[in-house]
Enzyme design. Structure first.
Site, short mmCIF file in Angstrom:
data_model
loop_
_atom_site.label_atom_id
_atom_site.label_comp_id
_atom_site.label_asym_id
_atom_site.label_seq_id
_atom_site.Cartn_x
_atom_site.Cartn_y
_atom_site.Cartn_z
CE LYS A 71 -2.45 -2.70 -8.39
NZ LYS A 71 -3.34 -3.69 -8.99
CE1 TYR A 120 32.09 -5.84 -5.59
CE2 TYR A 120 30.15 -4.58 -6.28
CZ TYR A 120 31.14 -4.87 -5.33
OH TYR A 120 31.17 -4.18 -4.16
C1 LIG Z 1 -3.75 -3.26 -10.22
C2 LIG Z 1 -5.17 -3.51 -10.55
C3 LIG Z 1 -5.84 -2.70 -11.47
C4 LIG Z 1 -5.13 -1.66 -12.31
O1 LIG Z 1 -4.47 -2.32 -13.36
P1 LIG Z 1 -3.60 -1.56 -14.46
O2 LIG Z 1 -3.23 -2.61 -15.43
O3 LIG Z 1 -2.41 -1.00 -13.74
O4 LIG Z 1 -4.46 -0.49 -15.02
C5 LIG Z 1 -7.19 -2.91 -11.64
N1 LIG Z 1 -7.85 -3.88 -10.96
C6 LIG Z 1 -7.23 -4.69 -10.09
C7 LIG Z 1 -7.99 -5.75 -9.39
C8 LIG Z 1 -5.87 -4.54 -9.86
O5 LIG Z 1 -5.25 -5.36 -9.00
#
Ligand SMILES: *Cc1c(COP(=O)(O)O)cnc(C)c1O
Length: 368
Positions: A37, A261
């Site tokens: 994702k 800045y």
């Molecule tokens: C993002 C996510 C994962 C992976 O989690 P990590 O901590 O990055 O390994 C697994 N399950 C769900 C539902 C997620 O949203």
């Protein structure tokens, strides 16, 4: 035409695949699925997902439908799960692209069941909320579903999942608490399903909580990309991301001279180097005054505020031959990980990676 990059992001696909294999060893006998994702946590899902598929990964997780549609042609044989599920009206897209929705609510289950018929099975996953209170069936939803499983029975349920909320804290009581609630929900649902679905509970850190947490399929993200899944212990993962920036200009400043800045006043006479990256590239403004780069292994602290496209660093302690205009300076690499930078910025490594900007020259080291 020659365009000289001012900052370069290196993504080591060999390290990514090595991390995948290491998680396979730790997760055994569960299979390892990949969270890709948010563009593989900012690193480029178009490169990371095919590399992982080639290494044997068959199950991928994205947050939203558009991410899954983009990935479909790149990993044609993989199962791609969409964590948010259908929003309503987009069900045909799931079917057309052979994507697996994660059904998080009773209305989603009800709607999806209407897309399932005998000649066109449309597999789905069910998400049980065991403590996140974000997505997934609440305890009351689960009671309703079990009391009236008509819709559920029409759906080929391929996977039954839940998600841990504090898995990076090994001793936290929520971990066994969520595990217990997940097992109870699974025990209640299995008798209603014609075939045993894949059981999936652990994220990256969850793998390191012990064998009980792994079930059939672990869903890893952070650790694949090199973040430490066990923050209380040394990082077992290989670093995947390197980030370096060029020195654009050098100058000598007097004590009390203003920098950047907000007219920050230097505390000493020193040499400053100006780097060609800034908060527009994901080097957070919160790193003003506290961040650092490394030059020849020597720490060069940020001076003053991080600007949109520029950062000034104090190179007074670095040998002069290493600090020339055009020379490269490390932001992420052997001396500073994404987790390290996150601590300085008051965030986590996930946010550092997903914030990495679109402006970098990106270089992918092959998986071999
Ligand atoms: C993002 C996510 C994962 C992976 O989690 P990590 O901590 O990055 O390994 C697994 N399950 C769900 C539902 C997620 O949203």
């Amino acid at each position: 035409m020659t365009v000289q990059p001012t900052a370069e992001l290196t993504i080591d696909l060999g390290a990514l695949v090595a991390n995948y294999r290491l998680l396979q060893r730790h997760g055994k006998p569960a299979r390892v699925g990949a969270g890709v994702k948010a563009n593989s946590y900012g690193l480029g899902a178009d490169r990371a997902a095919p590399a992982l598929a080639k290494a044997g990964c068959k199950e991928f997780f994205v947050a939203v439908l558009s991410e899954a549609i983009a990935l479909r042609p790149l990993i044609p044989d993989a199962d791609i799960y969409v964590l948010s599920g259908p929003i309503g009206g987009d069900e045909p897209e799931f079917i057309e692209h052979r994507l697996i929705p994660v059904l998080n609510s009773l209305p989603q289950i009800e709607t999806w069941s209407r897309w399932c018929d005998d000649d066109a099975p449309a597999p789905a996953a069910i998400h049980i909320d065991t403590g996140m209170s974000r997505l997934g069936l609440s305890p009351a939803d689960l009671d309703h579903l079990i009391a009236d499983p008509k819709a559920l029975k029409l759906i080929p349920v391929q996977l039954l999942m839940s998600h841990l909320s504090v898995s990076e804290e090994v001793e936290h009581p929520e971990n066994p608490g969520q595990l217990k609630r997940y097992k109870q929900a699974v025990d209640r649902l299995l008798p209603l399903l014609p075939a045993r679905p894949i059981l999936s509970f652990a994220n990256s850190s969850g793998i390191f909580l012990g064998r009980d947490y792994a079930f059939d399929l672990v869903r890893t993200g952070a650790a694949l990309y090199g973040l430490n899944p066990t923050p209380a212990a040394p990082n077992p993962m290989r670093q995947v991301v390197g980030l370096k920036a060029r020195i654009l200009q050098l100058r000598q400043i007097d004590a009390h001279q203003t920098v950047g800045y907000g007219a920050h006043r230097s505390t000493r006479a020193t040499s400053l180097a100006t780097l060609g990256l800034g908060y527009a590239d994901g080097v957070f403004r919160a790193l003003s005054h506290v961040g650092a780069a490394f030059v020849g292994g020597i720490r060069a602290p940020f001076v003053g505020r991080v600007s949109m496209d520029l950062i000034t660093i104090d190179v007074g302690d670095v040998p002069a031959h290493l600090v020339q205009p055009g020379a490269w300076v490390e932001i992420l690499g052997a001396h500073q990980s994404a987790d390290d930078l996150a601590v300085l910025a008051g965030t986590n490594g996930y946010e550092v990676l997903t914030a990495l900007g679109a402006r970098y020259q990106r270089r992918y080291l092959p998986a071999g």
